[in-house]
Design a protein around this motif. Structure first.
Motif, PDB file in Angstrom:
ATOM      1  N   ASP A  37       0.828  -1.209   0.000  1.00  0.00           N
ATOM      2  CA  ASP A  37       0.000   0.000   0.000  1.00  0.00           C
ATOM      3  C   ASP A  37       0.863   1.260   0.000  1.00  0.00           C
ATOM      4  N   LEU A  38       1.918   1.235   0.792  1.00  0.00           N
ATOM      5  CA  LEU A  38       2.774   2.406   0.930  1.00  0.00           C
ATOM      6  C   LEU A  38       3.555   2.692  -0.348  1.00  0.00           C
ATOM      7  N   THR A  39       4.193   1.681  -0.914  1.00  0.00           N
ATOM      8  CA  THR A  39       4.982   1.895  -2.127  1.00  0.00           C
ATOM      9  C   THR A  39       4.089   2.243  -3.319  1.00  0.00           C
ATOM     10  N   PHE A  47       7.866  10.586  -5.613  1.00  0.00           N
ATOM     11  CA  PHE A  47       8.944  10.879  -4.666  1.00  0.00           C
ATOM     12  C   PHE A  47      10.100   9.896  -4.843  1.00  0.00           C
ATOM     13  N   ASN A  48      11.308  10.391  -4.596  1.00  0.00           N
ATOM     14  CA  ASN A  48      12.481   9.522  -4.510  1.00  0.00           C
ATOM     15  C   ASN A  48      12.621   9.111  -3.045  1.00  0.00           C
ATOM     16  N   TYR A  49      12.450   7.832  -2.751  1.00  0.00           N
ATOM     17  CA  TYR A  49      12.369   7.406  -1.358  1.00  0.00           C
ATOM     18  C   TYR A  49      12.957   6.015  -1.165  1.00  0.00           C
ATOM     19  N   GLU A  50      13.237   5.693   0.073  1.00  0.00           N
ATOM     20  CA  GLU A  50      13.618   4.352   0.493  1.00  0.00           C
ATOM     21  C   GLU A  50      12.822   4.003   1.750  1.00  0.00           C
ATOM     22  N   ILE A 117       1.995  10.394   4.672  1.00  0.00           N
ATOM     23  CA  ILE A 117       3.444  10.399   4.462  1.00  0.00           C
ATOM     24  C   ILE A 117       3.786  11.320   3.303  1.00  0.00           C
ATOM     25  N   ALA A 118       3.011  11.247   2.232  1.00  0.00           N
ATOM     26  CA  ALA A 118       3.219  12.145   1.099  1.00  0.00           C
ATOM     27  C   ALA A 118       3.022  13.597   1.509  1.00  0.00           C
ATOM     28  N   ALA A 119       2.046  13.846   2.375  1.00  0.00           N
ATOM     29  CA  ALA A 119       1.819  15.210   2.868  1.00  0.00           C
ATOM     30  C   ALA A 119       3.017  15.700   3.674  1.00  0.00           C
TER      31      ALA A 119
END
Length: 255
Positions: A37-39, A47-50, A117-119
């Motif tokens: 769900d998160l990815t 977003f560039n994320y890990e 998280i995006a917010a």
């Protein structure tokens, strides 16, 4: 959204990589769906994320599930916490391992919403040092929060707000985002259990780092066994608050 004023010294600092630290203990039944769900949501936002999952001594098949997920999701990696175990220790391990310019701490049980998280990431991109979630303000949604726990939560957070002279009222909420220089400024962290939520948020507030307050959605976990015990946390919360206040006082007197 409420916030402290932006600091000009940090306003223009770029963020090229966001990190997510996710402690996990015996979450084999829920962590795969949480990560999917998160990815899925973050990928759609560009977003560039890990995501760094900290396996905190799980006795079930959590690590095997993570290994399977890592083979398909390249943004996910896991590390094992080989030292002392507990929520705070797992977060501290994750904060040693993350590579991003900012980091958000997220539960592995799906209680925290990916859209929030995006917010957070967007607020950090605007120049804030931190993004603090709040579950009990306008536009926030809380589902199935236990009534007794809610009462204790509101009393505790109101007390913290009064002591810190802050309008923010969800310090015990661990779901927050911090720029790397804020995390570095807090070191060394000492809390080993859920009281680390107090240590992080109170330390950032006392040090005067800027933050945006974001209304967040929270849902009661629907699988696994919660290790959150209210009565056991009251004393550690109080001692952690005293520690943070004392540490900040000593820092200020040395200037």
């Amino acid at each position: 959204m409420n916030s402290k004023a932006l600091d000009k010294d940090t306003n223009d600092m770029p963020v090229s990589l966001f990190s997510i630290v996710m402690p996990a203990y015996n979450e084999e039944s829920v962590i795969e769906q949480t990560l999917i769900d998160l990815t899925t949501h973050l990928d759609s936002c560009g977003f560039n994320y890990e995501i760094v999952v900290v396996n905190d001594g799980s006795s079930d098949n959590t690590e095997q599930v993570l290994e399977k997920i890592e083979a398909n999701l390249k943004t996910v990696r896991h590390v094992n916490n080989e030292g002392s175990h507990g929520y705070g220790y797992a977060i501290r391990k994750g904060l040693e391992e993350y590579k991003g310019d900012a980091v958000v701490i997220v539960t592995s049980d799906g209680s925290d919403a990916p859209k929030d998280i995006a917010a957070y990431f967007n607020k950090i991109k605007e120049g804030y040092d931190c993004a603090f979630g709040s579950r009990f303000i306008a536009d926030a949604t809380v589902t199935d929060y236990p009534k007794f726990k809610l009462i204790i939560n509101r009393i505790t957070n109101r007390l913290l707000s009064w002591v810190l002279r802050s309008k923010y009222t969800d310090f015990t909420n661990g779901f927050k985002c911090y720029r790397r220089h804020v995390i570095d400024d807090m070191q060394p962290l000492v809390a080993g259990q859920f009281n680390i939520t107090i240590e992080l948020a109170v330390s950032a507030t006392l040090r005067g780092w800027t933050y945006a307050v974001v209304p967040t959605d929270w849902t009661q976990r629907d699988a696994g066994d919660s290790s959150f015990y209210i009565k056991q946390l009251l004393k550690p919360y109080f001692l952690t608050l005293i520690y943070c206040l004392t540490r900040n006082y000593l820092r200020n007197t040395r200037r």
